[in-house]
Scaffold this active site. Structure first.
Site: not given
Ligand code: G3H
Ligand code: 13P
Ligand code: ZN
Length: 309
Positions: A82-83, A104, A178, A213-214
């Site tokens: 992720d990212h 990203d 986010h 998308a939470s």
């Molecule tokens: O978009 C980010 C996710 O919520 C992951 O968060 O970088 O704190 O693990 P984190």
């Molecule tokens: P939320 O913070 O909305 O759950 O998004 C998570 C996300 O996009 C992780 O890449």
């Molecule tokens: Zn994200």
């Protein structure tokens, strides 16, 4: 079943008008809660790992835990970065067994984003791994970056970006963000479905990704605050808007904050009711169950992917 890439999953999701949930993982209880829910719902799954999660738990621990989940559930599971912040992190995840990575480059110029994404795609595809790119910039907090305003995706740029980079999916900015504070108090949640529609017209059959998308379900924020927390007004994306998106070209929906809120609310409640307990299993067990319930809720209310594994 071994880990899979997102290719087949997205093809079926696009054709079937549903989306796959991409849930962030950081430890055993989170992985178990998510995968148990997906198993009970027979849902395909993306487990995603941020650079921060790799730092916290270590790559090898997360991979072994996910391997155990594969053996335990028999589900098709993608492990996704992720990212991804740079080429080196993407390469390290590809070399370390991930089946999908996100690069990203959304904070870079269009040309620099293309150059970096293309470099990752070349390495990933040579190793059988799929790649997600991003165009446009979400507001909100991710890792230690805080972005104040959305920079919505320009539909006129997406075709060139996809053609020149060779990415397999594209994250776009249509108003999701986010974290737990997605809209200012008093503001009505809104998504730019017009941008989503324009993007899908320019990329027929191509999988789109929504980050941030939470839904930030009020009951969980209220519970955190009822048991000693002090969260300010938190507002997320309404589930029905996400359900609508999942029926379109959106094939992957990222959810992290809702799991964090469910876990934290449950642990706070547990300690308020059992102030003398100190066995971690006593509070991590209910927290794992809360994650499981939340993922089931997402599969039903948002994703529509039950029975699609
Ligand atoms: O978009 C980010 C996710 O919520 C992951 O968060 O970088 O704190 O693990 P984190
Ligand atoms: P939320 O913070 O909305 O759950 O998004 C998570 C996300 O996009 C992780 O890449
Ligand atoms: Zn994200």
């Amino acid at each position: 079943m071994p880990l899979v890439t997102s290719r087949d999953m997205f093809e079926k999701a696009y054709a079937g008008g549903y989306a796959i949930g991409a849930f962030n993982v950081n430890n055993m209880e989170i992985i178990q809660g998510i995968t148990e829910a997906a198993k009970e719902e027979n849902a395909p799954l993306i487990l995603q790992v941020s650079a921060g999660a790799r730092k916290y738990a270590k790559h090898v621990y997360l991979m072994k835990l996910i391997d155990a989940a594969l053996e335990d559930t028999g589900l098709p599971i993608v492990v996704h970065l992720d990212h991804g912040p740079d080429f080196e992190t993407c390469k390290s995840c590809i070399d370390g067994g991930f089946t999908s990575v996100m690069i990203d480059g959304s904070s870079k110029s269009f040309e620099d984003n293309i150059a970096l994404t293309k470099q990752v795609v070349e390495y990933a595809h040579a190793n059988g791994v799929t790649v997600e790119g991003e165009l446009g910039r979400l507001a909100g907090v991710e890792d230690d970056v805080n972005v104040e305003d959305h920079s919505y995706t320009e539909p006129d740029q997406v075709q060139e970006f996809v053609e020149r980079t060779g990415v397999d999916s594209l994250a776009i900015a249509i108003g999701t963000s986010h974290g737990a504070y997605k809209f200012k108090p008093g503001h009505k949640p809104q998504l730019r479905f017009d941008i989503l529609e324009e993007v899908s017209k320019r990329l027929p059959g191509f999988p789109i990704v929504l980050h941030g998308a939470s839904s930030v379900i009020p009951a969980f924020v209220q519970k955190i605050n009822a048991y000693g927390g002090a969260m300010p007004d938190a507002i997320g994306i309404p589930e029905d808007m996400l359900r609508q998106a999942a029926k379109s070209a959106v094939c992957k929906i990222n959810i992290d904050s809702d799991l964090r809120l469910a876990m934290t609310a449950t642990i706070r409640e547990y300690f308020a009711e059992h102030p003398a307990d100190f066995d971690p299993r006593q509070y991590l067990g209910p927290a794992r169950d809360a994650i499981k319930d939340m993922v089931k809720r997402k599969i039903t209310n948002v994703l529509g992917c039950a029975g699609k594994a």
